[in-house]
Design an enzyme around this catalytic site. Structure first.
Site, PDB file in Angstrom:
ATOM      1  N   THR A   1       4.681  -7.325 -25.264  1.00 24.63           N
ATOM      2  CA  THR A   1       5.726  -6.537 -25.920  1.00 24.63           C
ATOM      3  C   THR A   1       6.002  -5.219 -25.197  1.00 24.63           C
ATOM      4  O   THR A   1       6.969  -4.528 -25.518  1.00 24.63           O
ATOM      5  CB  THR A   1       5.358  -6.251 -27.392  1.00 24.63           C
ATOM      6  OG1 THR A   1       4.053  -5.664 -27.445  1.00 24.63           O
ATOM      7  CG2 THR A   1       5.374  -7.523 -28.210  1.00 24.63           C
TER       8      THR A   1
ATOM      9  N   LYS B   1      -8.393  -7.110 -35.092  1.00 23.94           N
ATOM     10  CA  LYS B   1      -8.261  -7.504 -33.694  1.00 23.94           C
ATOM     11  C   LYS B   1      -9.227  -6.703 -32.849  1.00 23.94           C
ATOM     12  O   LYS B   1      -9.224  -5.472 -32.858  1.00 23.94           O
ATOM     13  CB  LYS B   1      -6.839  -7.266 -33.180  1.00 23.94           C
ATOM     14  CG  LYS B   1      -6.617  -7.805 -31.767  1.00 23.94           C
ATOM     15  CD  LYS B   1      -5.395  -7.217 -31.097  1.00 23.94           C
ATOM     16  CE  LYS B   1      -5.730  -5.925 -30.400  1.00 23.94           C
ATOM     17  NZ  LYS B   1      -4.711  -5.490 -29.428  1.00 23.94           N
TER      18      LYS B   1
ATOM     19  N   GLY C   1      -1.356  -1.716 -35.200  1.00 30.45           N
ATOM     20  CA  GLY C   1      -2.459  -0.814 -34.919  1.00 30.45           C
ATOM     21  C   GLY C   1      -2.163   0.621 -35.265  1.00 30.45           C
ATOM     22  O   GLY C   1      -2.468   1.108 -36.356  1.00 30.45           O
ATOM     23  N   ARG C   2      -1.519   1.329 -34.339  1.00 29.80           N
ATOM     24  CA  ARG C   2      -1.357   2.780 -34.470  1.00 29.80           C
ATOM     25  C   ARG C   2      -0.665   3.240 -35.746  1.00 29.80           C
ATOM     26  O   ARG C   2      -1.047   4.289 -36.292  1.00 29.80           O
ATOM     27  CB  ARG C   2      -0.644   3.322 -33.224  1.00 29.80           C
ATOM     28  CG  ARG C   2      -1.586   3.421 -32.024  1.00 29.80           C
ATOM     29  CD  ARG C   2      -0.849   3.657 -30.717  1.00 29.80           C
ATOM     30  NE  ARG C   2      -0.221   2.434 -30.244  1.00 29.80           N
ATOM     31  CZ  ARG C   2       0.381   2.326 -29.048  1.00 29.80           C
ATOM     32  NH1 ARG C   2       0.450   3.378 -28.247  1.00 29.80           N
ATOM     33  NH2 ARG C   2       0.919   1.185 -28.682  1.00 29.80           N
TER      34      ARG C   2
ATOM     35  N   PRO D   1      -8.613 -22.933 -14.631  1.00 28.73           N
ATOM     36  CA  PRO D   1      -8.984 -23.615 -15.878  1.00 28.73           C
ATOM     37  C   PRO D   1     -10.483 -23.649 -16.138  1.00 28.73           C
ATOM     38  O   PRO D   1     -10.924 -23.388 -17.272  1.00 28.73           O
ATOM     39  CB  PRO D   1      -8.420 -25.023 -15.674  1.00 28.73           C
ATOM     40  CG  PRO D   1      -7.231 -24.820 -14.793  1.00 28.73           C
ATOM     41  CD  PRO D   1      -7.635 -23.722 -13.839  1.00 28.73           C
ATOM     42  N   ASN D   2     -11.284 -23.930 -15.138  1.00 25.09           N
ATOM     43  CA  ASN D   2     -12.727 -24.043 -15.330  1.00 25.09           C
ATOM     44  C   ASN D   2     -13.341 -22.720 -15.776  1.00 25.09           C
ATOM     45  O   ASN D   2     -14.201 -22.681 -16.666  1.00 25.09           O
ATOM     46  CB  ASN D   2     -13.388 -24.515 -14.036  1.00 25.09           C
ATOM     47  CG  ASN D   2     -14.870 -24.747 -14.200  1.00 25.09           C
ATOM     48  OD1 ASN D   2     -15.311 -25.548 -15.012  1.00 25.09           O
ATOM     49  ND2 ASN D   2     -15.662 -24.049 -13.401  1.00 25.09           N
ATOM     50  N   THR D   3     -12.890 -21.632 -15.174  1.00 27.45           N
ATOM     51  CA  THR D   3     -13.432 -20.316 -15.523  1.00 27.45           C
ATOM     52  C   THR D   3     -13.079 -19.933 -16.952  1.00 27.45           C
ATOM     53  O   THR D   3     -13.920 -19.425 -17.709  1.00 27.45           O
ATOM     54  CB  THR D   3     -12.913 -19.249 -14.547  1.00 27.45           C
ATOM     55  OG1 THR D   3     -13.368 -19.574 -13.224  1.00 27.45           O
ATOM     56  CG2 THR D   3     -13.402 -17.860 -14.917  1.00 27.45           C
TER      57      THR D   3
ATOM     58  N   ARG E   1       6.562  -2.394 -35.946  1.00 29.09           N
ATOM     59  CA  ARG E   1       6.580  -0.988 -36.333  1.00 29.09           C
ATOM     60  C   ARG E   1       7.351  -0.838 -37.640  1.00 29.09           C
ATOM     61  O   ARG E   1       8.422  -1.431 -37.787  1.00 29.09           O
ATOM     62  CB  ARG E   1       7.261  -0.130 -35.253  1.00 29.09           C
ATOM     63  CG  ARG E   1       6.474  -0.037 -33.938  1.00 29.09           C
ATOM     64  CD  ARG E   1       5.226   0.796 -34.124  1.00 29.09           C
ATOM     65  NE  ARG E   1       4.516   1.031 -32.884  1.00 29.09           N
ATOM     66  CZ  ARG E   1       3.543   0.252 -32.408  1.00 29.09           C
ATOM     67  NH1 ARG E   1       3.199  -0.845 -33.076  1.00 29.09           N
ATOM     68  NH2 ARG E   1       2.920   0.551 -31.294  1.00 29.09           N
TER      69      ARG E   1
ATOM     70  N   ASP F   1      -7.204 -17.224 -15.774  1.00 25.98           N
ATOM     71  CA  ASP F   1      -7.969 -17.532 -14.570  1.00 25.98           C
ATOM     72  C   ASP F   1      -7.817 -19.022 -14.307  1.00 25.98           C
ATOM     73  O   ASP F   1      -7.028 -19.697 -14.976  1.00 25.98           O
ATOM     74  CB  ASP F   1      -9.444 -17.131 -14.764  1.00 25.98           C
ATOM     75  CG  ASP F   1     -10.104 -16.680 -13.465  1.00 25.98           C
ATOM     76  OD1 ASP F   1      -9.971 -17.424 -12.459  1.00 25.98           O
ATOM     77  OD2 ASP F   1     -10.738 -15.618 -13.450  1.00 25.98           O
TER      78      ASP F   1
ATOM     79  N   ASP G   1      -8.774 -10.704 -28.786  1.00 26.90           N
ATOM     80  CA  ASP G   1      -7.591 -10.629 -27.922  1.00 26.90           C
ATOM     81  C   ASP G   1      -8.002 -10.253 -26.503  1.00 26.90           C
ATOM     82  O   ASP G   1      -7.832  -9.118 -26.070  1.00 26.90           O
ATOM     83  CB  ASP G   1      -6.617  -9.602 -28.503  1.00 26.90           C
ATOM     84  CG  ASP G   1      -5.286  -9.597 -27.779  1.00 26.90           C
ATOM     85  OD1 ASP G   1      -4.920 -10.629 -27.191  1.00 26.90           O
ATOM     86  OD2 ASP G   1      -4.599  -8.558 -27.819  1.00 26.90           O
ATOM     87  N   LEU G   2      -8.514 -11.246 -25.758  1.00 22.83           N
ATOM     88  CA  LEU G   2      -8.956 -11.001 -24.388  1.00 22.83           C
ATOM     89  C   LEU G   2      -7.902 -11.404 -23.358  1.00 22.83           C
ATOM     90  O   LEU G   2      -8.030 -11.076 -22.184  1.00 22.83           O
ATOM     91  CB  LEU G   2     -10.259 -11.754 -24.104  1.00 22.83           C
ATOM     92  CG  LEU G   2     -11.450 -11.371 -24.990  1.00 22.83           C
ATOM     93  CD1 LEU G   2     -12.694 -12.139 -24.560  1.00 22.83           C
ATOM     94  CD2 LEU G   2     -11.707  -9.864 -24.943  1.00 22.83           C
ATOM     95  N   LYS G   3      -6.892 -12.158 -23.772  1.00 22.82           N
ATOM     96  CA  LYS G   3      -5.818 -12.589 -22.869  1.00 22.82           C
ATOM     97  C   LYS G   3      -6.377 -13.183 -21.580  1.00 22.82           C
ATOM     98  O   LYS G   3      -6.035 -12.762 -20.470  1.00 22.82           O
ATOM     99  CB  LYS G   3      -4.878 -11.418 -22.566  1.00 22.82           C
ATOM    100  CG  LYS G   3      -4.188 -10.836 -23.797  1.00 22.82           C
ATOM    101  CD  LYS G   3      -3.227  -9.733 -23.392  1.00 22.82           C
ATOM    102  CE  LYS G   3      -2.499  -9.146 -24.600  1.00 22.82           C
ATOM    103  NZ  LYS G   3      -3.383  -8.330 -25.459  1.00 22.82           N
TER     104      LYS G   3
END
Length: 224
Positions: free
Chosen positions: A115, A32, A204-205, A66-68, A175, A64, A59-61
């Site tokens: 989360t 990721k 991740g961690r 819709p067009n952007t 976890r 904005d 993972d940019l989430k």
């Protein structure tokens, strides 16, 4: 039933990421890349990780008009991440345009409720629903919009899977039993998430901060 792990490469620099990728290349197939690494290094880093043989979860989430969002996803064509995220709260039209703009090789998934949030956090931003109910509301919206699936916690994935049996479910914040929760509030073990219907897990961690990341990854995979 089996499930892939996505390594959340949430480290400060590519120099710190490099030994992790070398060590885990034979163990994990997914990485990721989130806002931290993408902002620091841009599309070239995504390409470099993909060239090392990893499937990339970008993972940019995006959230904005819709067009952007559509234009941002179109700008990624040629890189073709395997999965990209948008915020389901951006609405049906935004998700429809995001899916239409994506390459055929890219799954678009809608982030439901982070989360790191719980019911009190949602109430503080004006959302009267519980985290569970909000996840289901946004899962239904994502399904109607025609994206590929959603991101939700392991606490809600069973209900979301029941609502959308053919959906693709990304579960972050998992976890190992007895692991440090950190800034996460709605967590389950990797095995519990898999049993509840997760398609793929983000972790991740517990791996990146382990004394031996390779052994940590193997131990987690053994529970699956």
């Amino acid at each position: 039933m089996s499930c892939d792990l996505i390594l959340a490469l949430d480290v400060p620099t590519r120099e710190e990421a490099a030994p992790l990728l070398r060590q885990l290349r034979g163990e994990l197939r997914w990485v990721k890349i989130g806002l931290q690494m993408f902002t620091a290094y841009g599309p070239d880093y995504l390409r470099a990780v993909a060239d090392e043989g990893f499937n990339v979860f970008l993972d940019l989430k995006l959230h904005d008009i819709p067009n952007t969002v559509a234009k941002a996803i179109m700008a990624l064509r040629g890189l073709d991440p395997a999965i990209i995220t948008v915020h389901a709260a951006g609405g049906r039209a935004m998700m429809e345009d995001a899916k239409a703009a994506a390459s055929d090789h890219t799954k678009v998934v809608g982030v439901t409720v982070l989360t790191s949030l719980d019911g009190n956090d949602l109430k503080s931003i004006g959302c009267a629903h519980s985290a569970h109910d909000q996840v289901l509301r946004l899962t239904e919206l994502a399904k109607e919009a025609g994206v590929d699936g959603v991101v939700c916690s392991g606490e809600e994935v069973a209900a979301a899977h029941k609502l959308w049996p053919k959906g693709f479910f990304v579960v972050p914040g998992v976890r190992p039993a007895g692991g440090v929760v950190g800034d996460q509030k709605r967590v389950v073990t990797p095995r519990a998430a898999l049993d509840a219907g997760a398609s793929i897990l983000v972790i991740g961690r517990p791996i990146t901060q382990a004394a031996d990341p390779d052994i940590a990854a193997r131990e987690i995979e053994a529970t699956l």
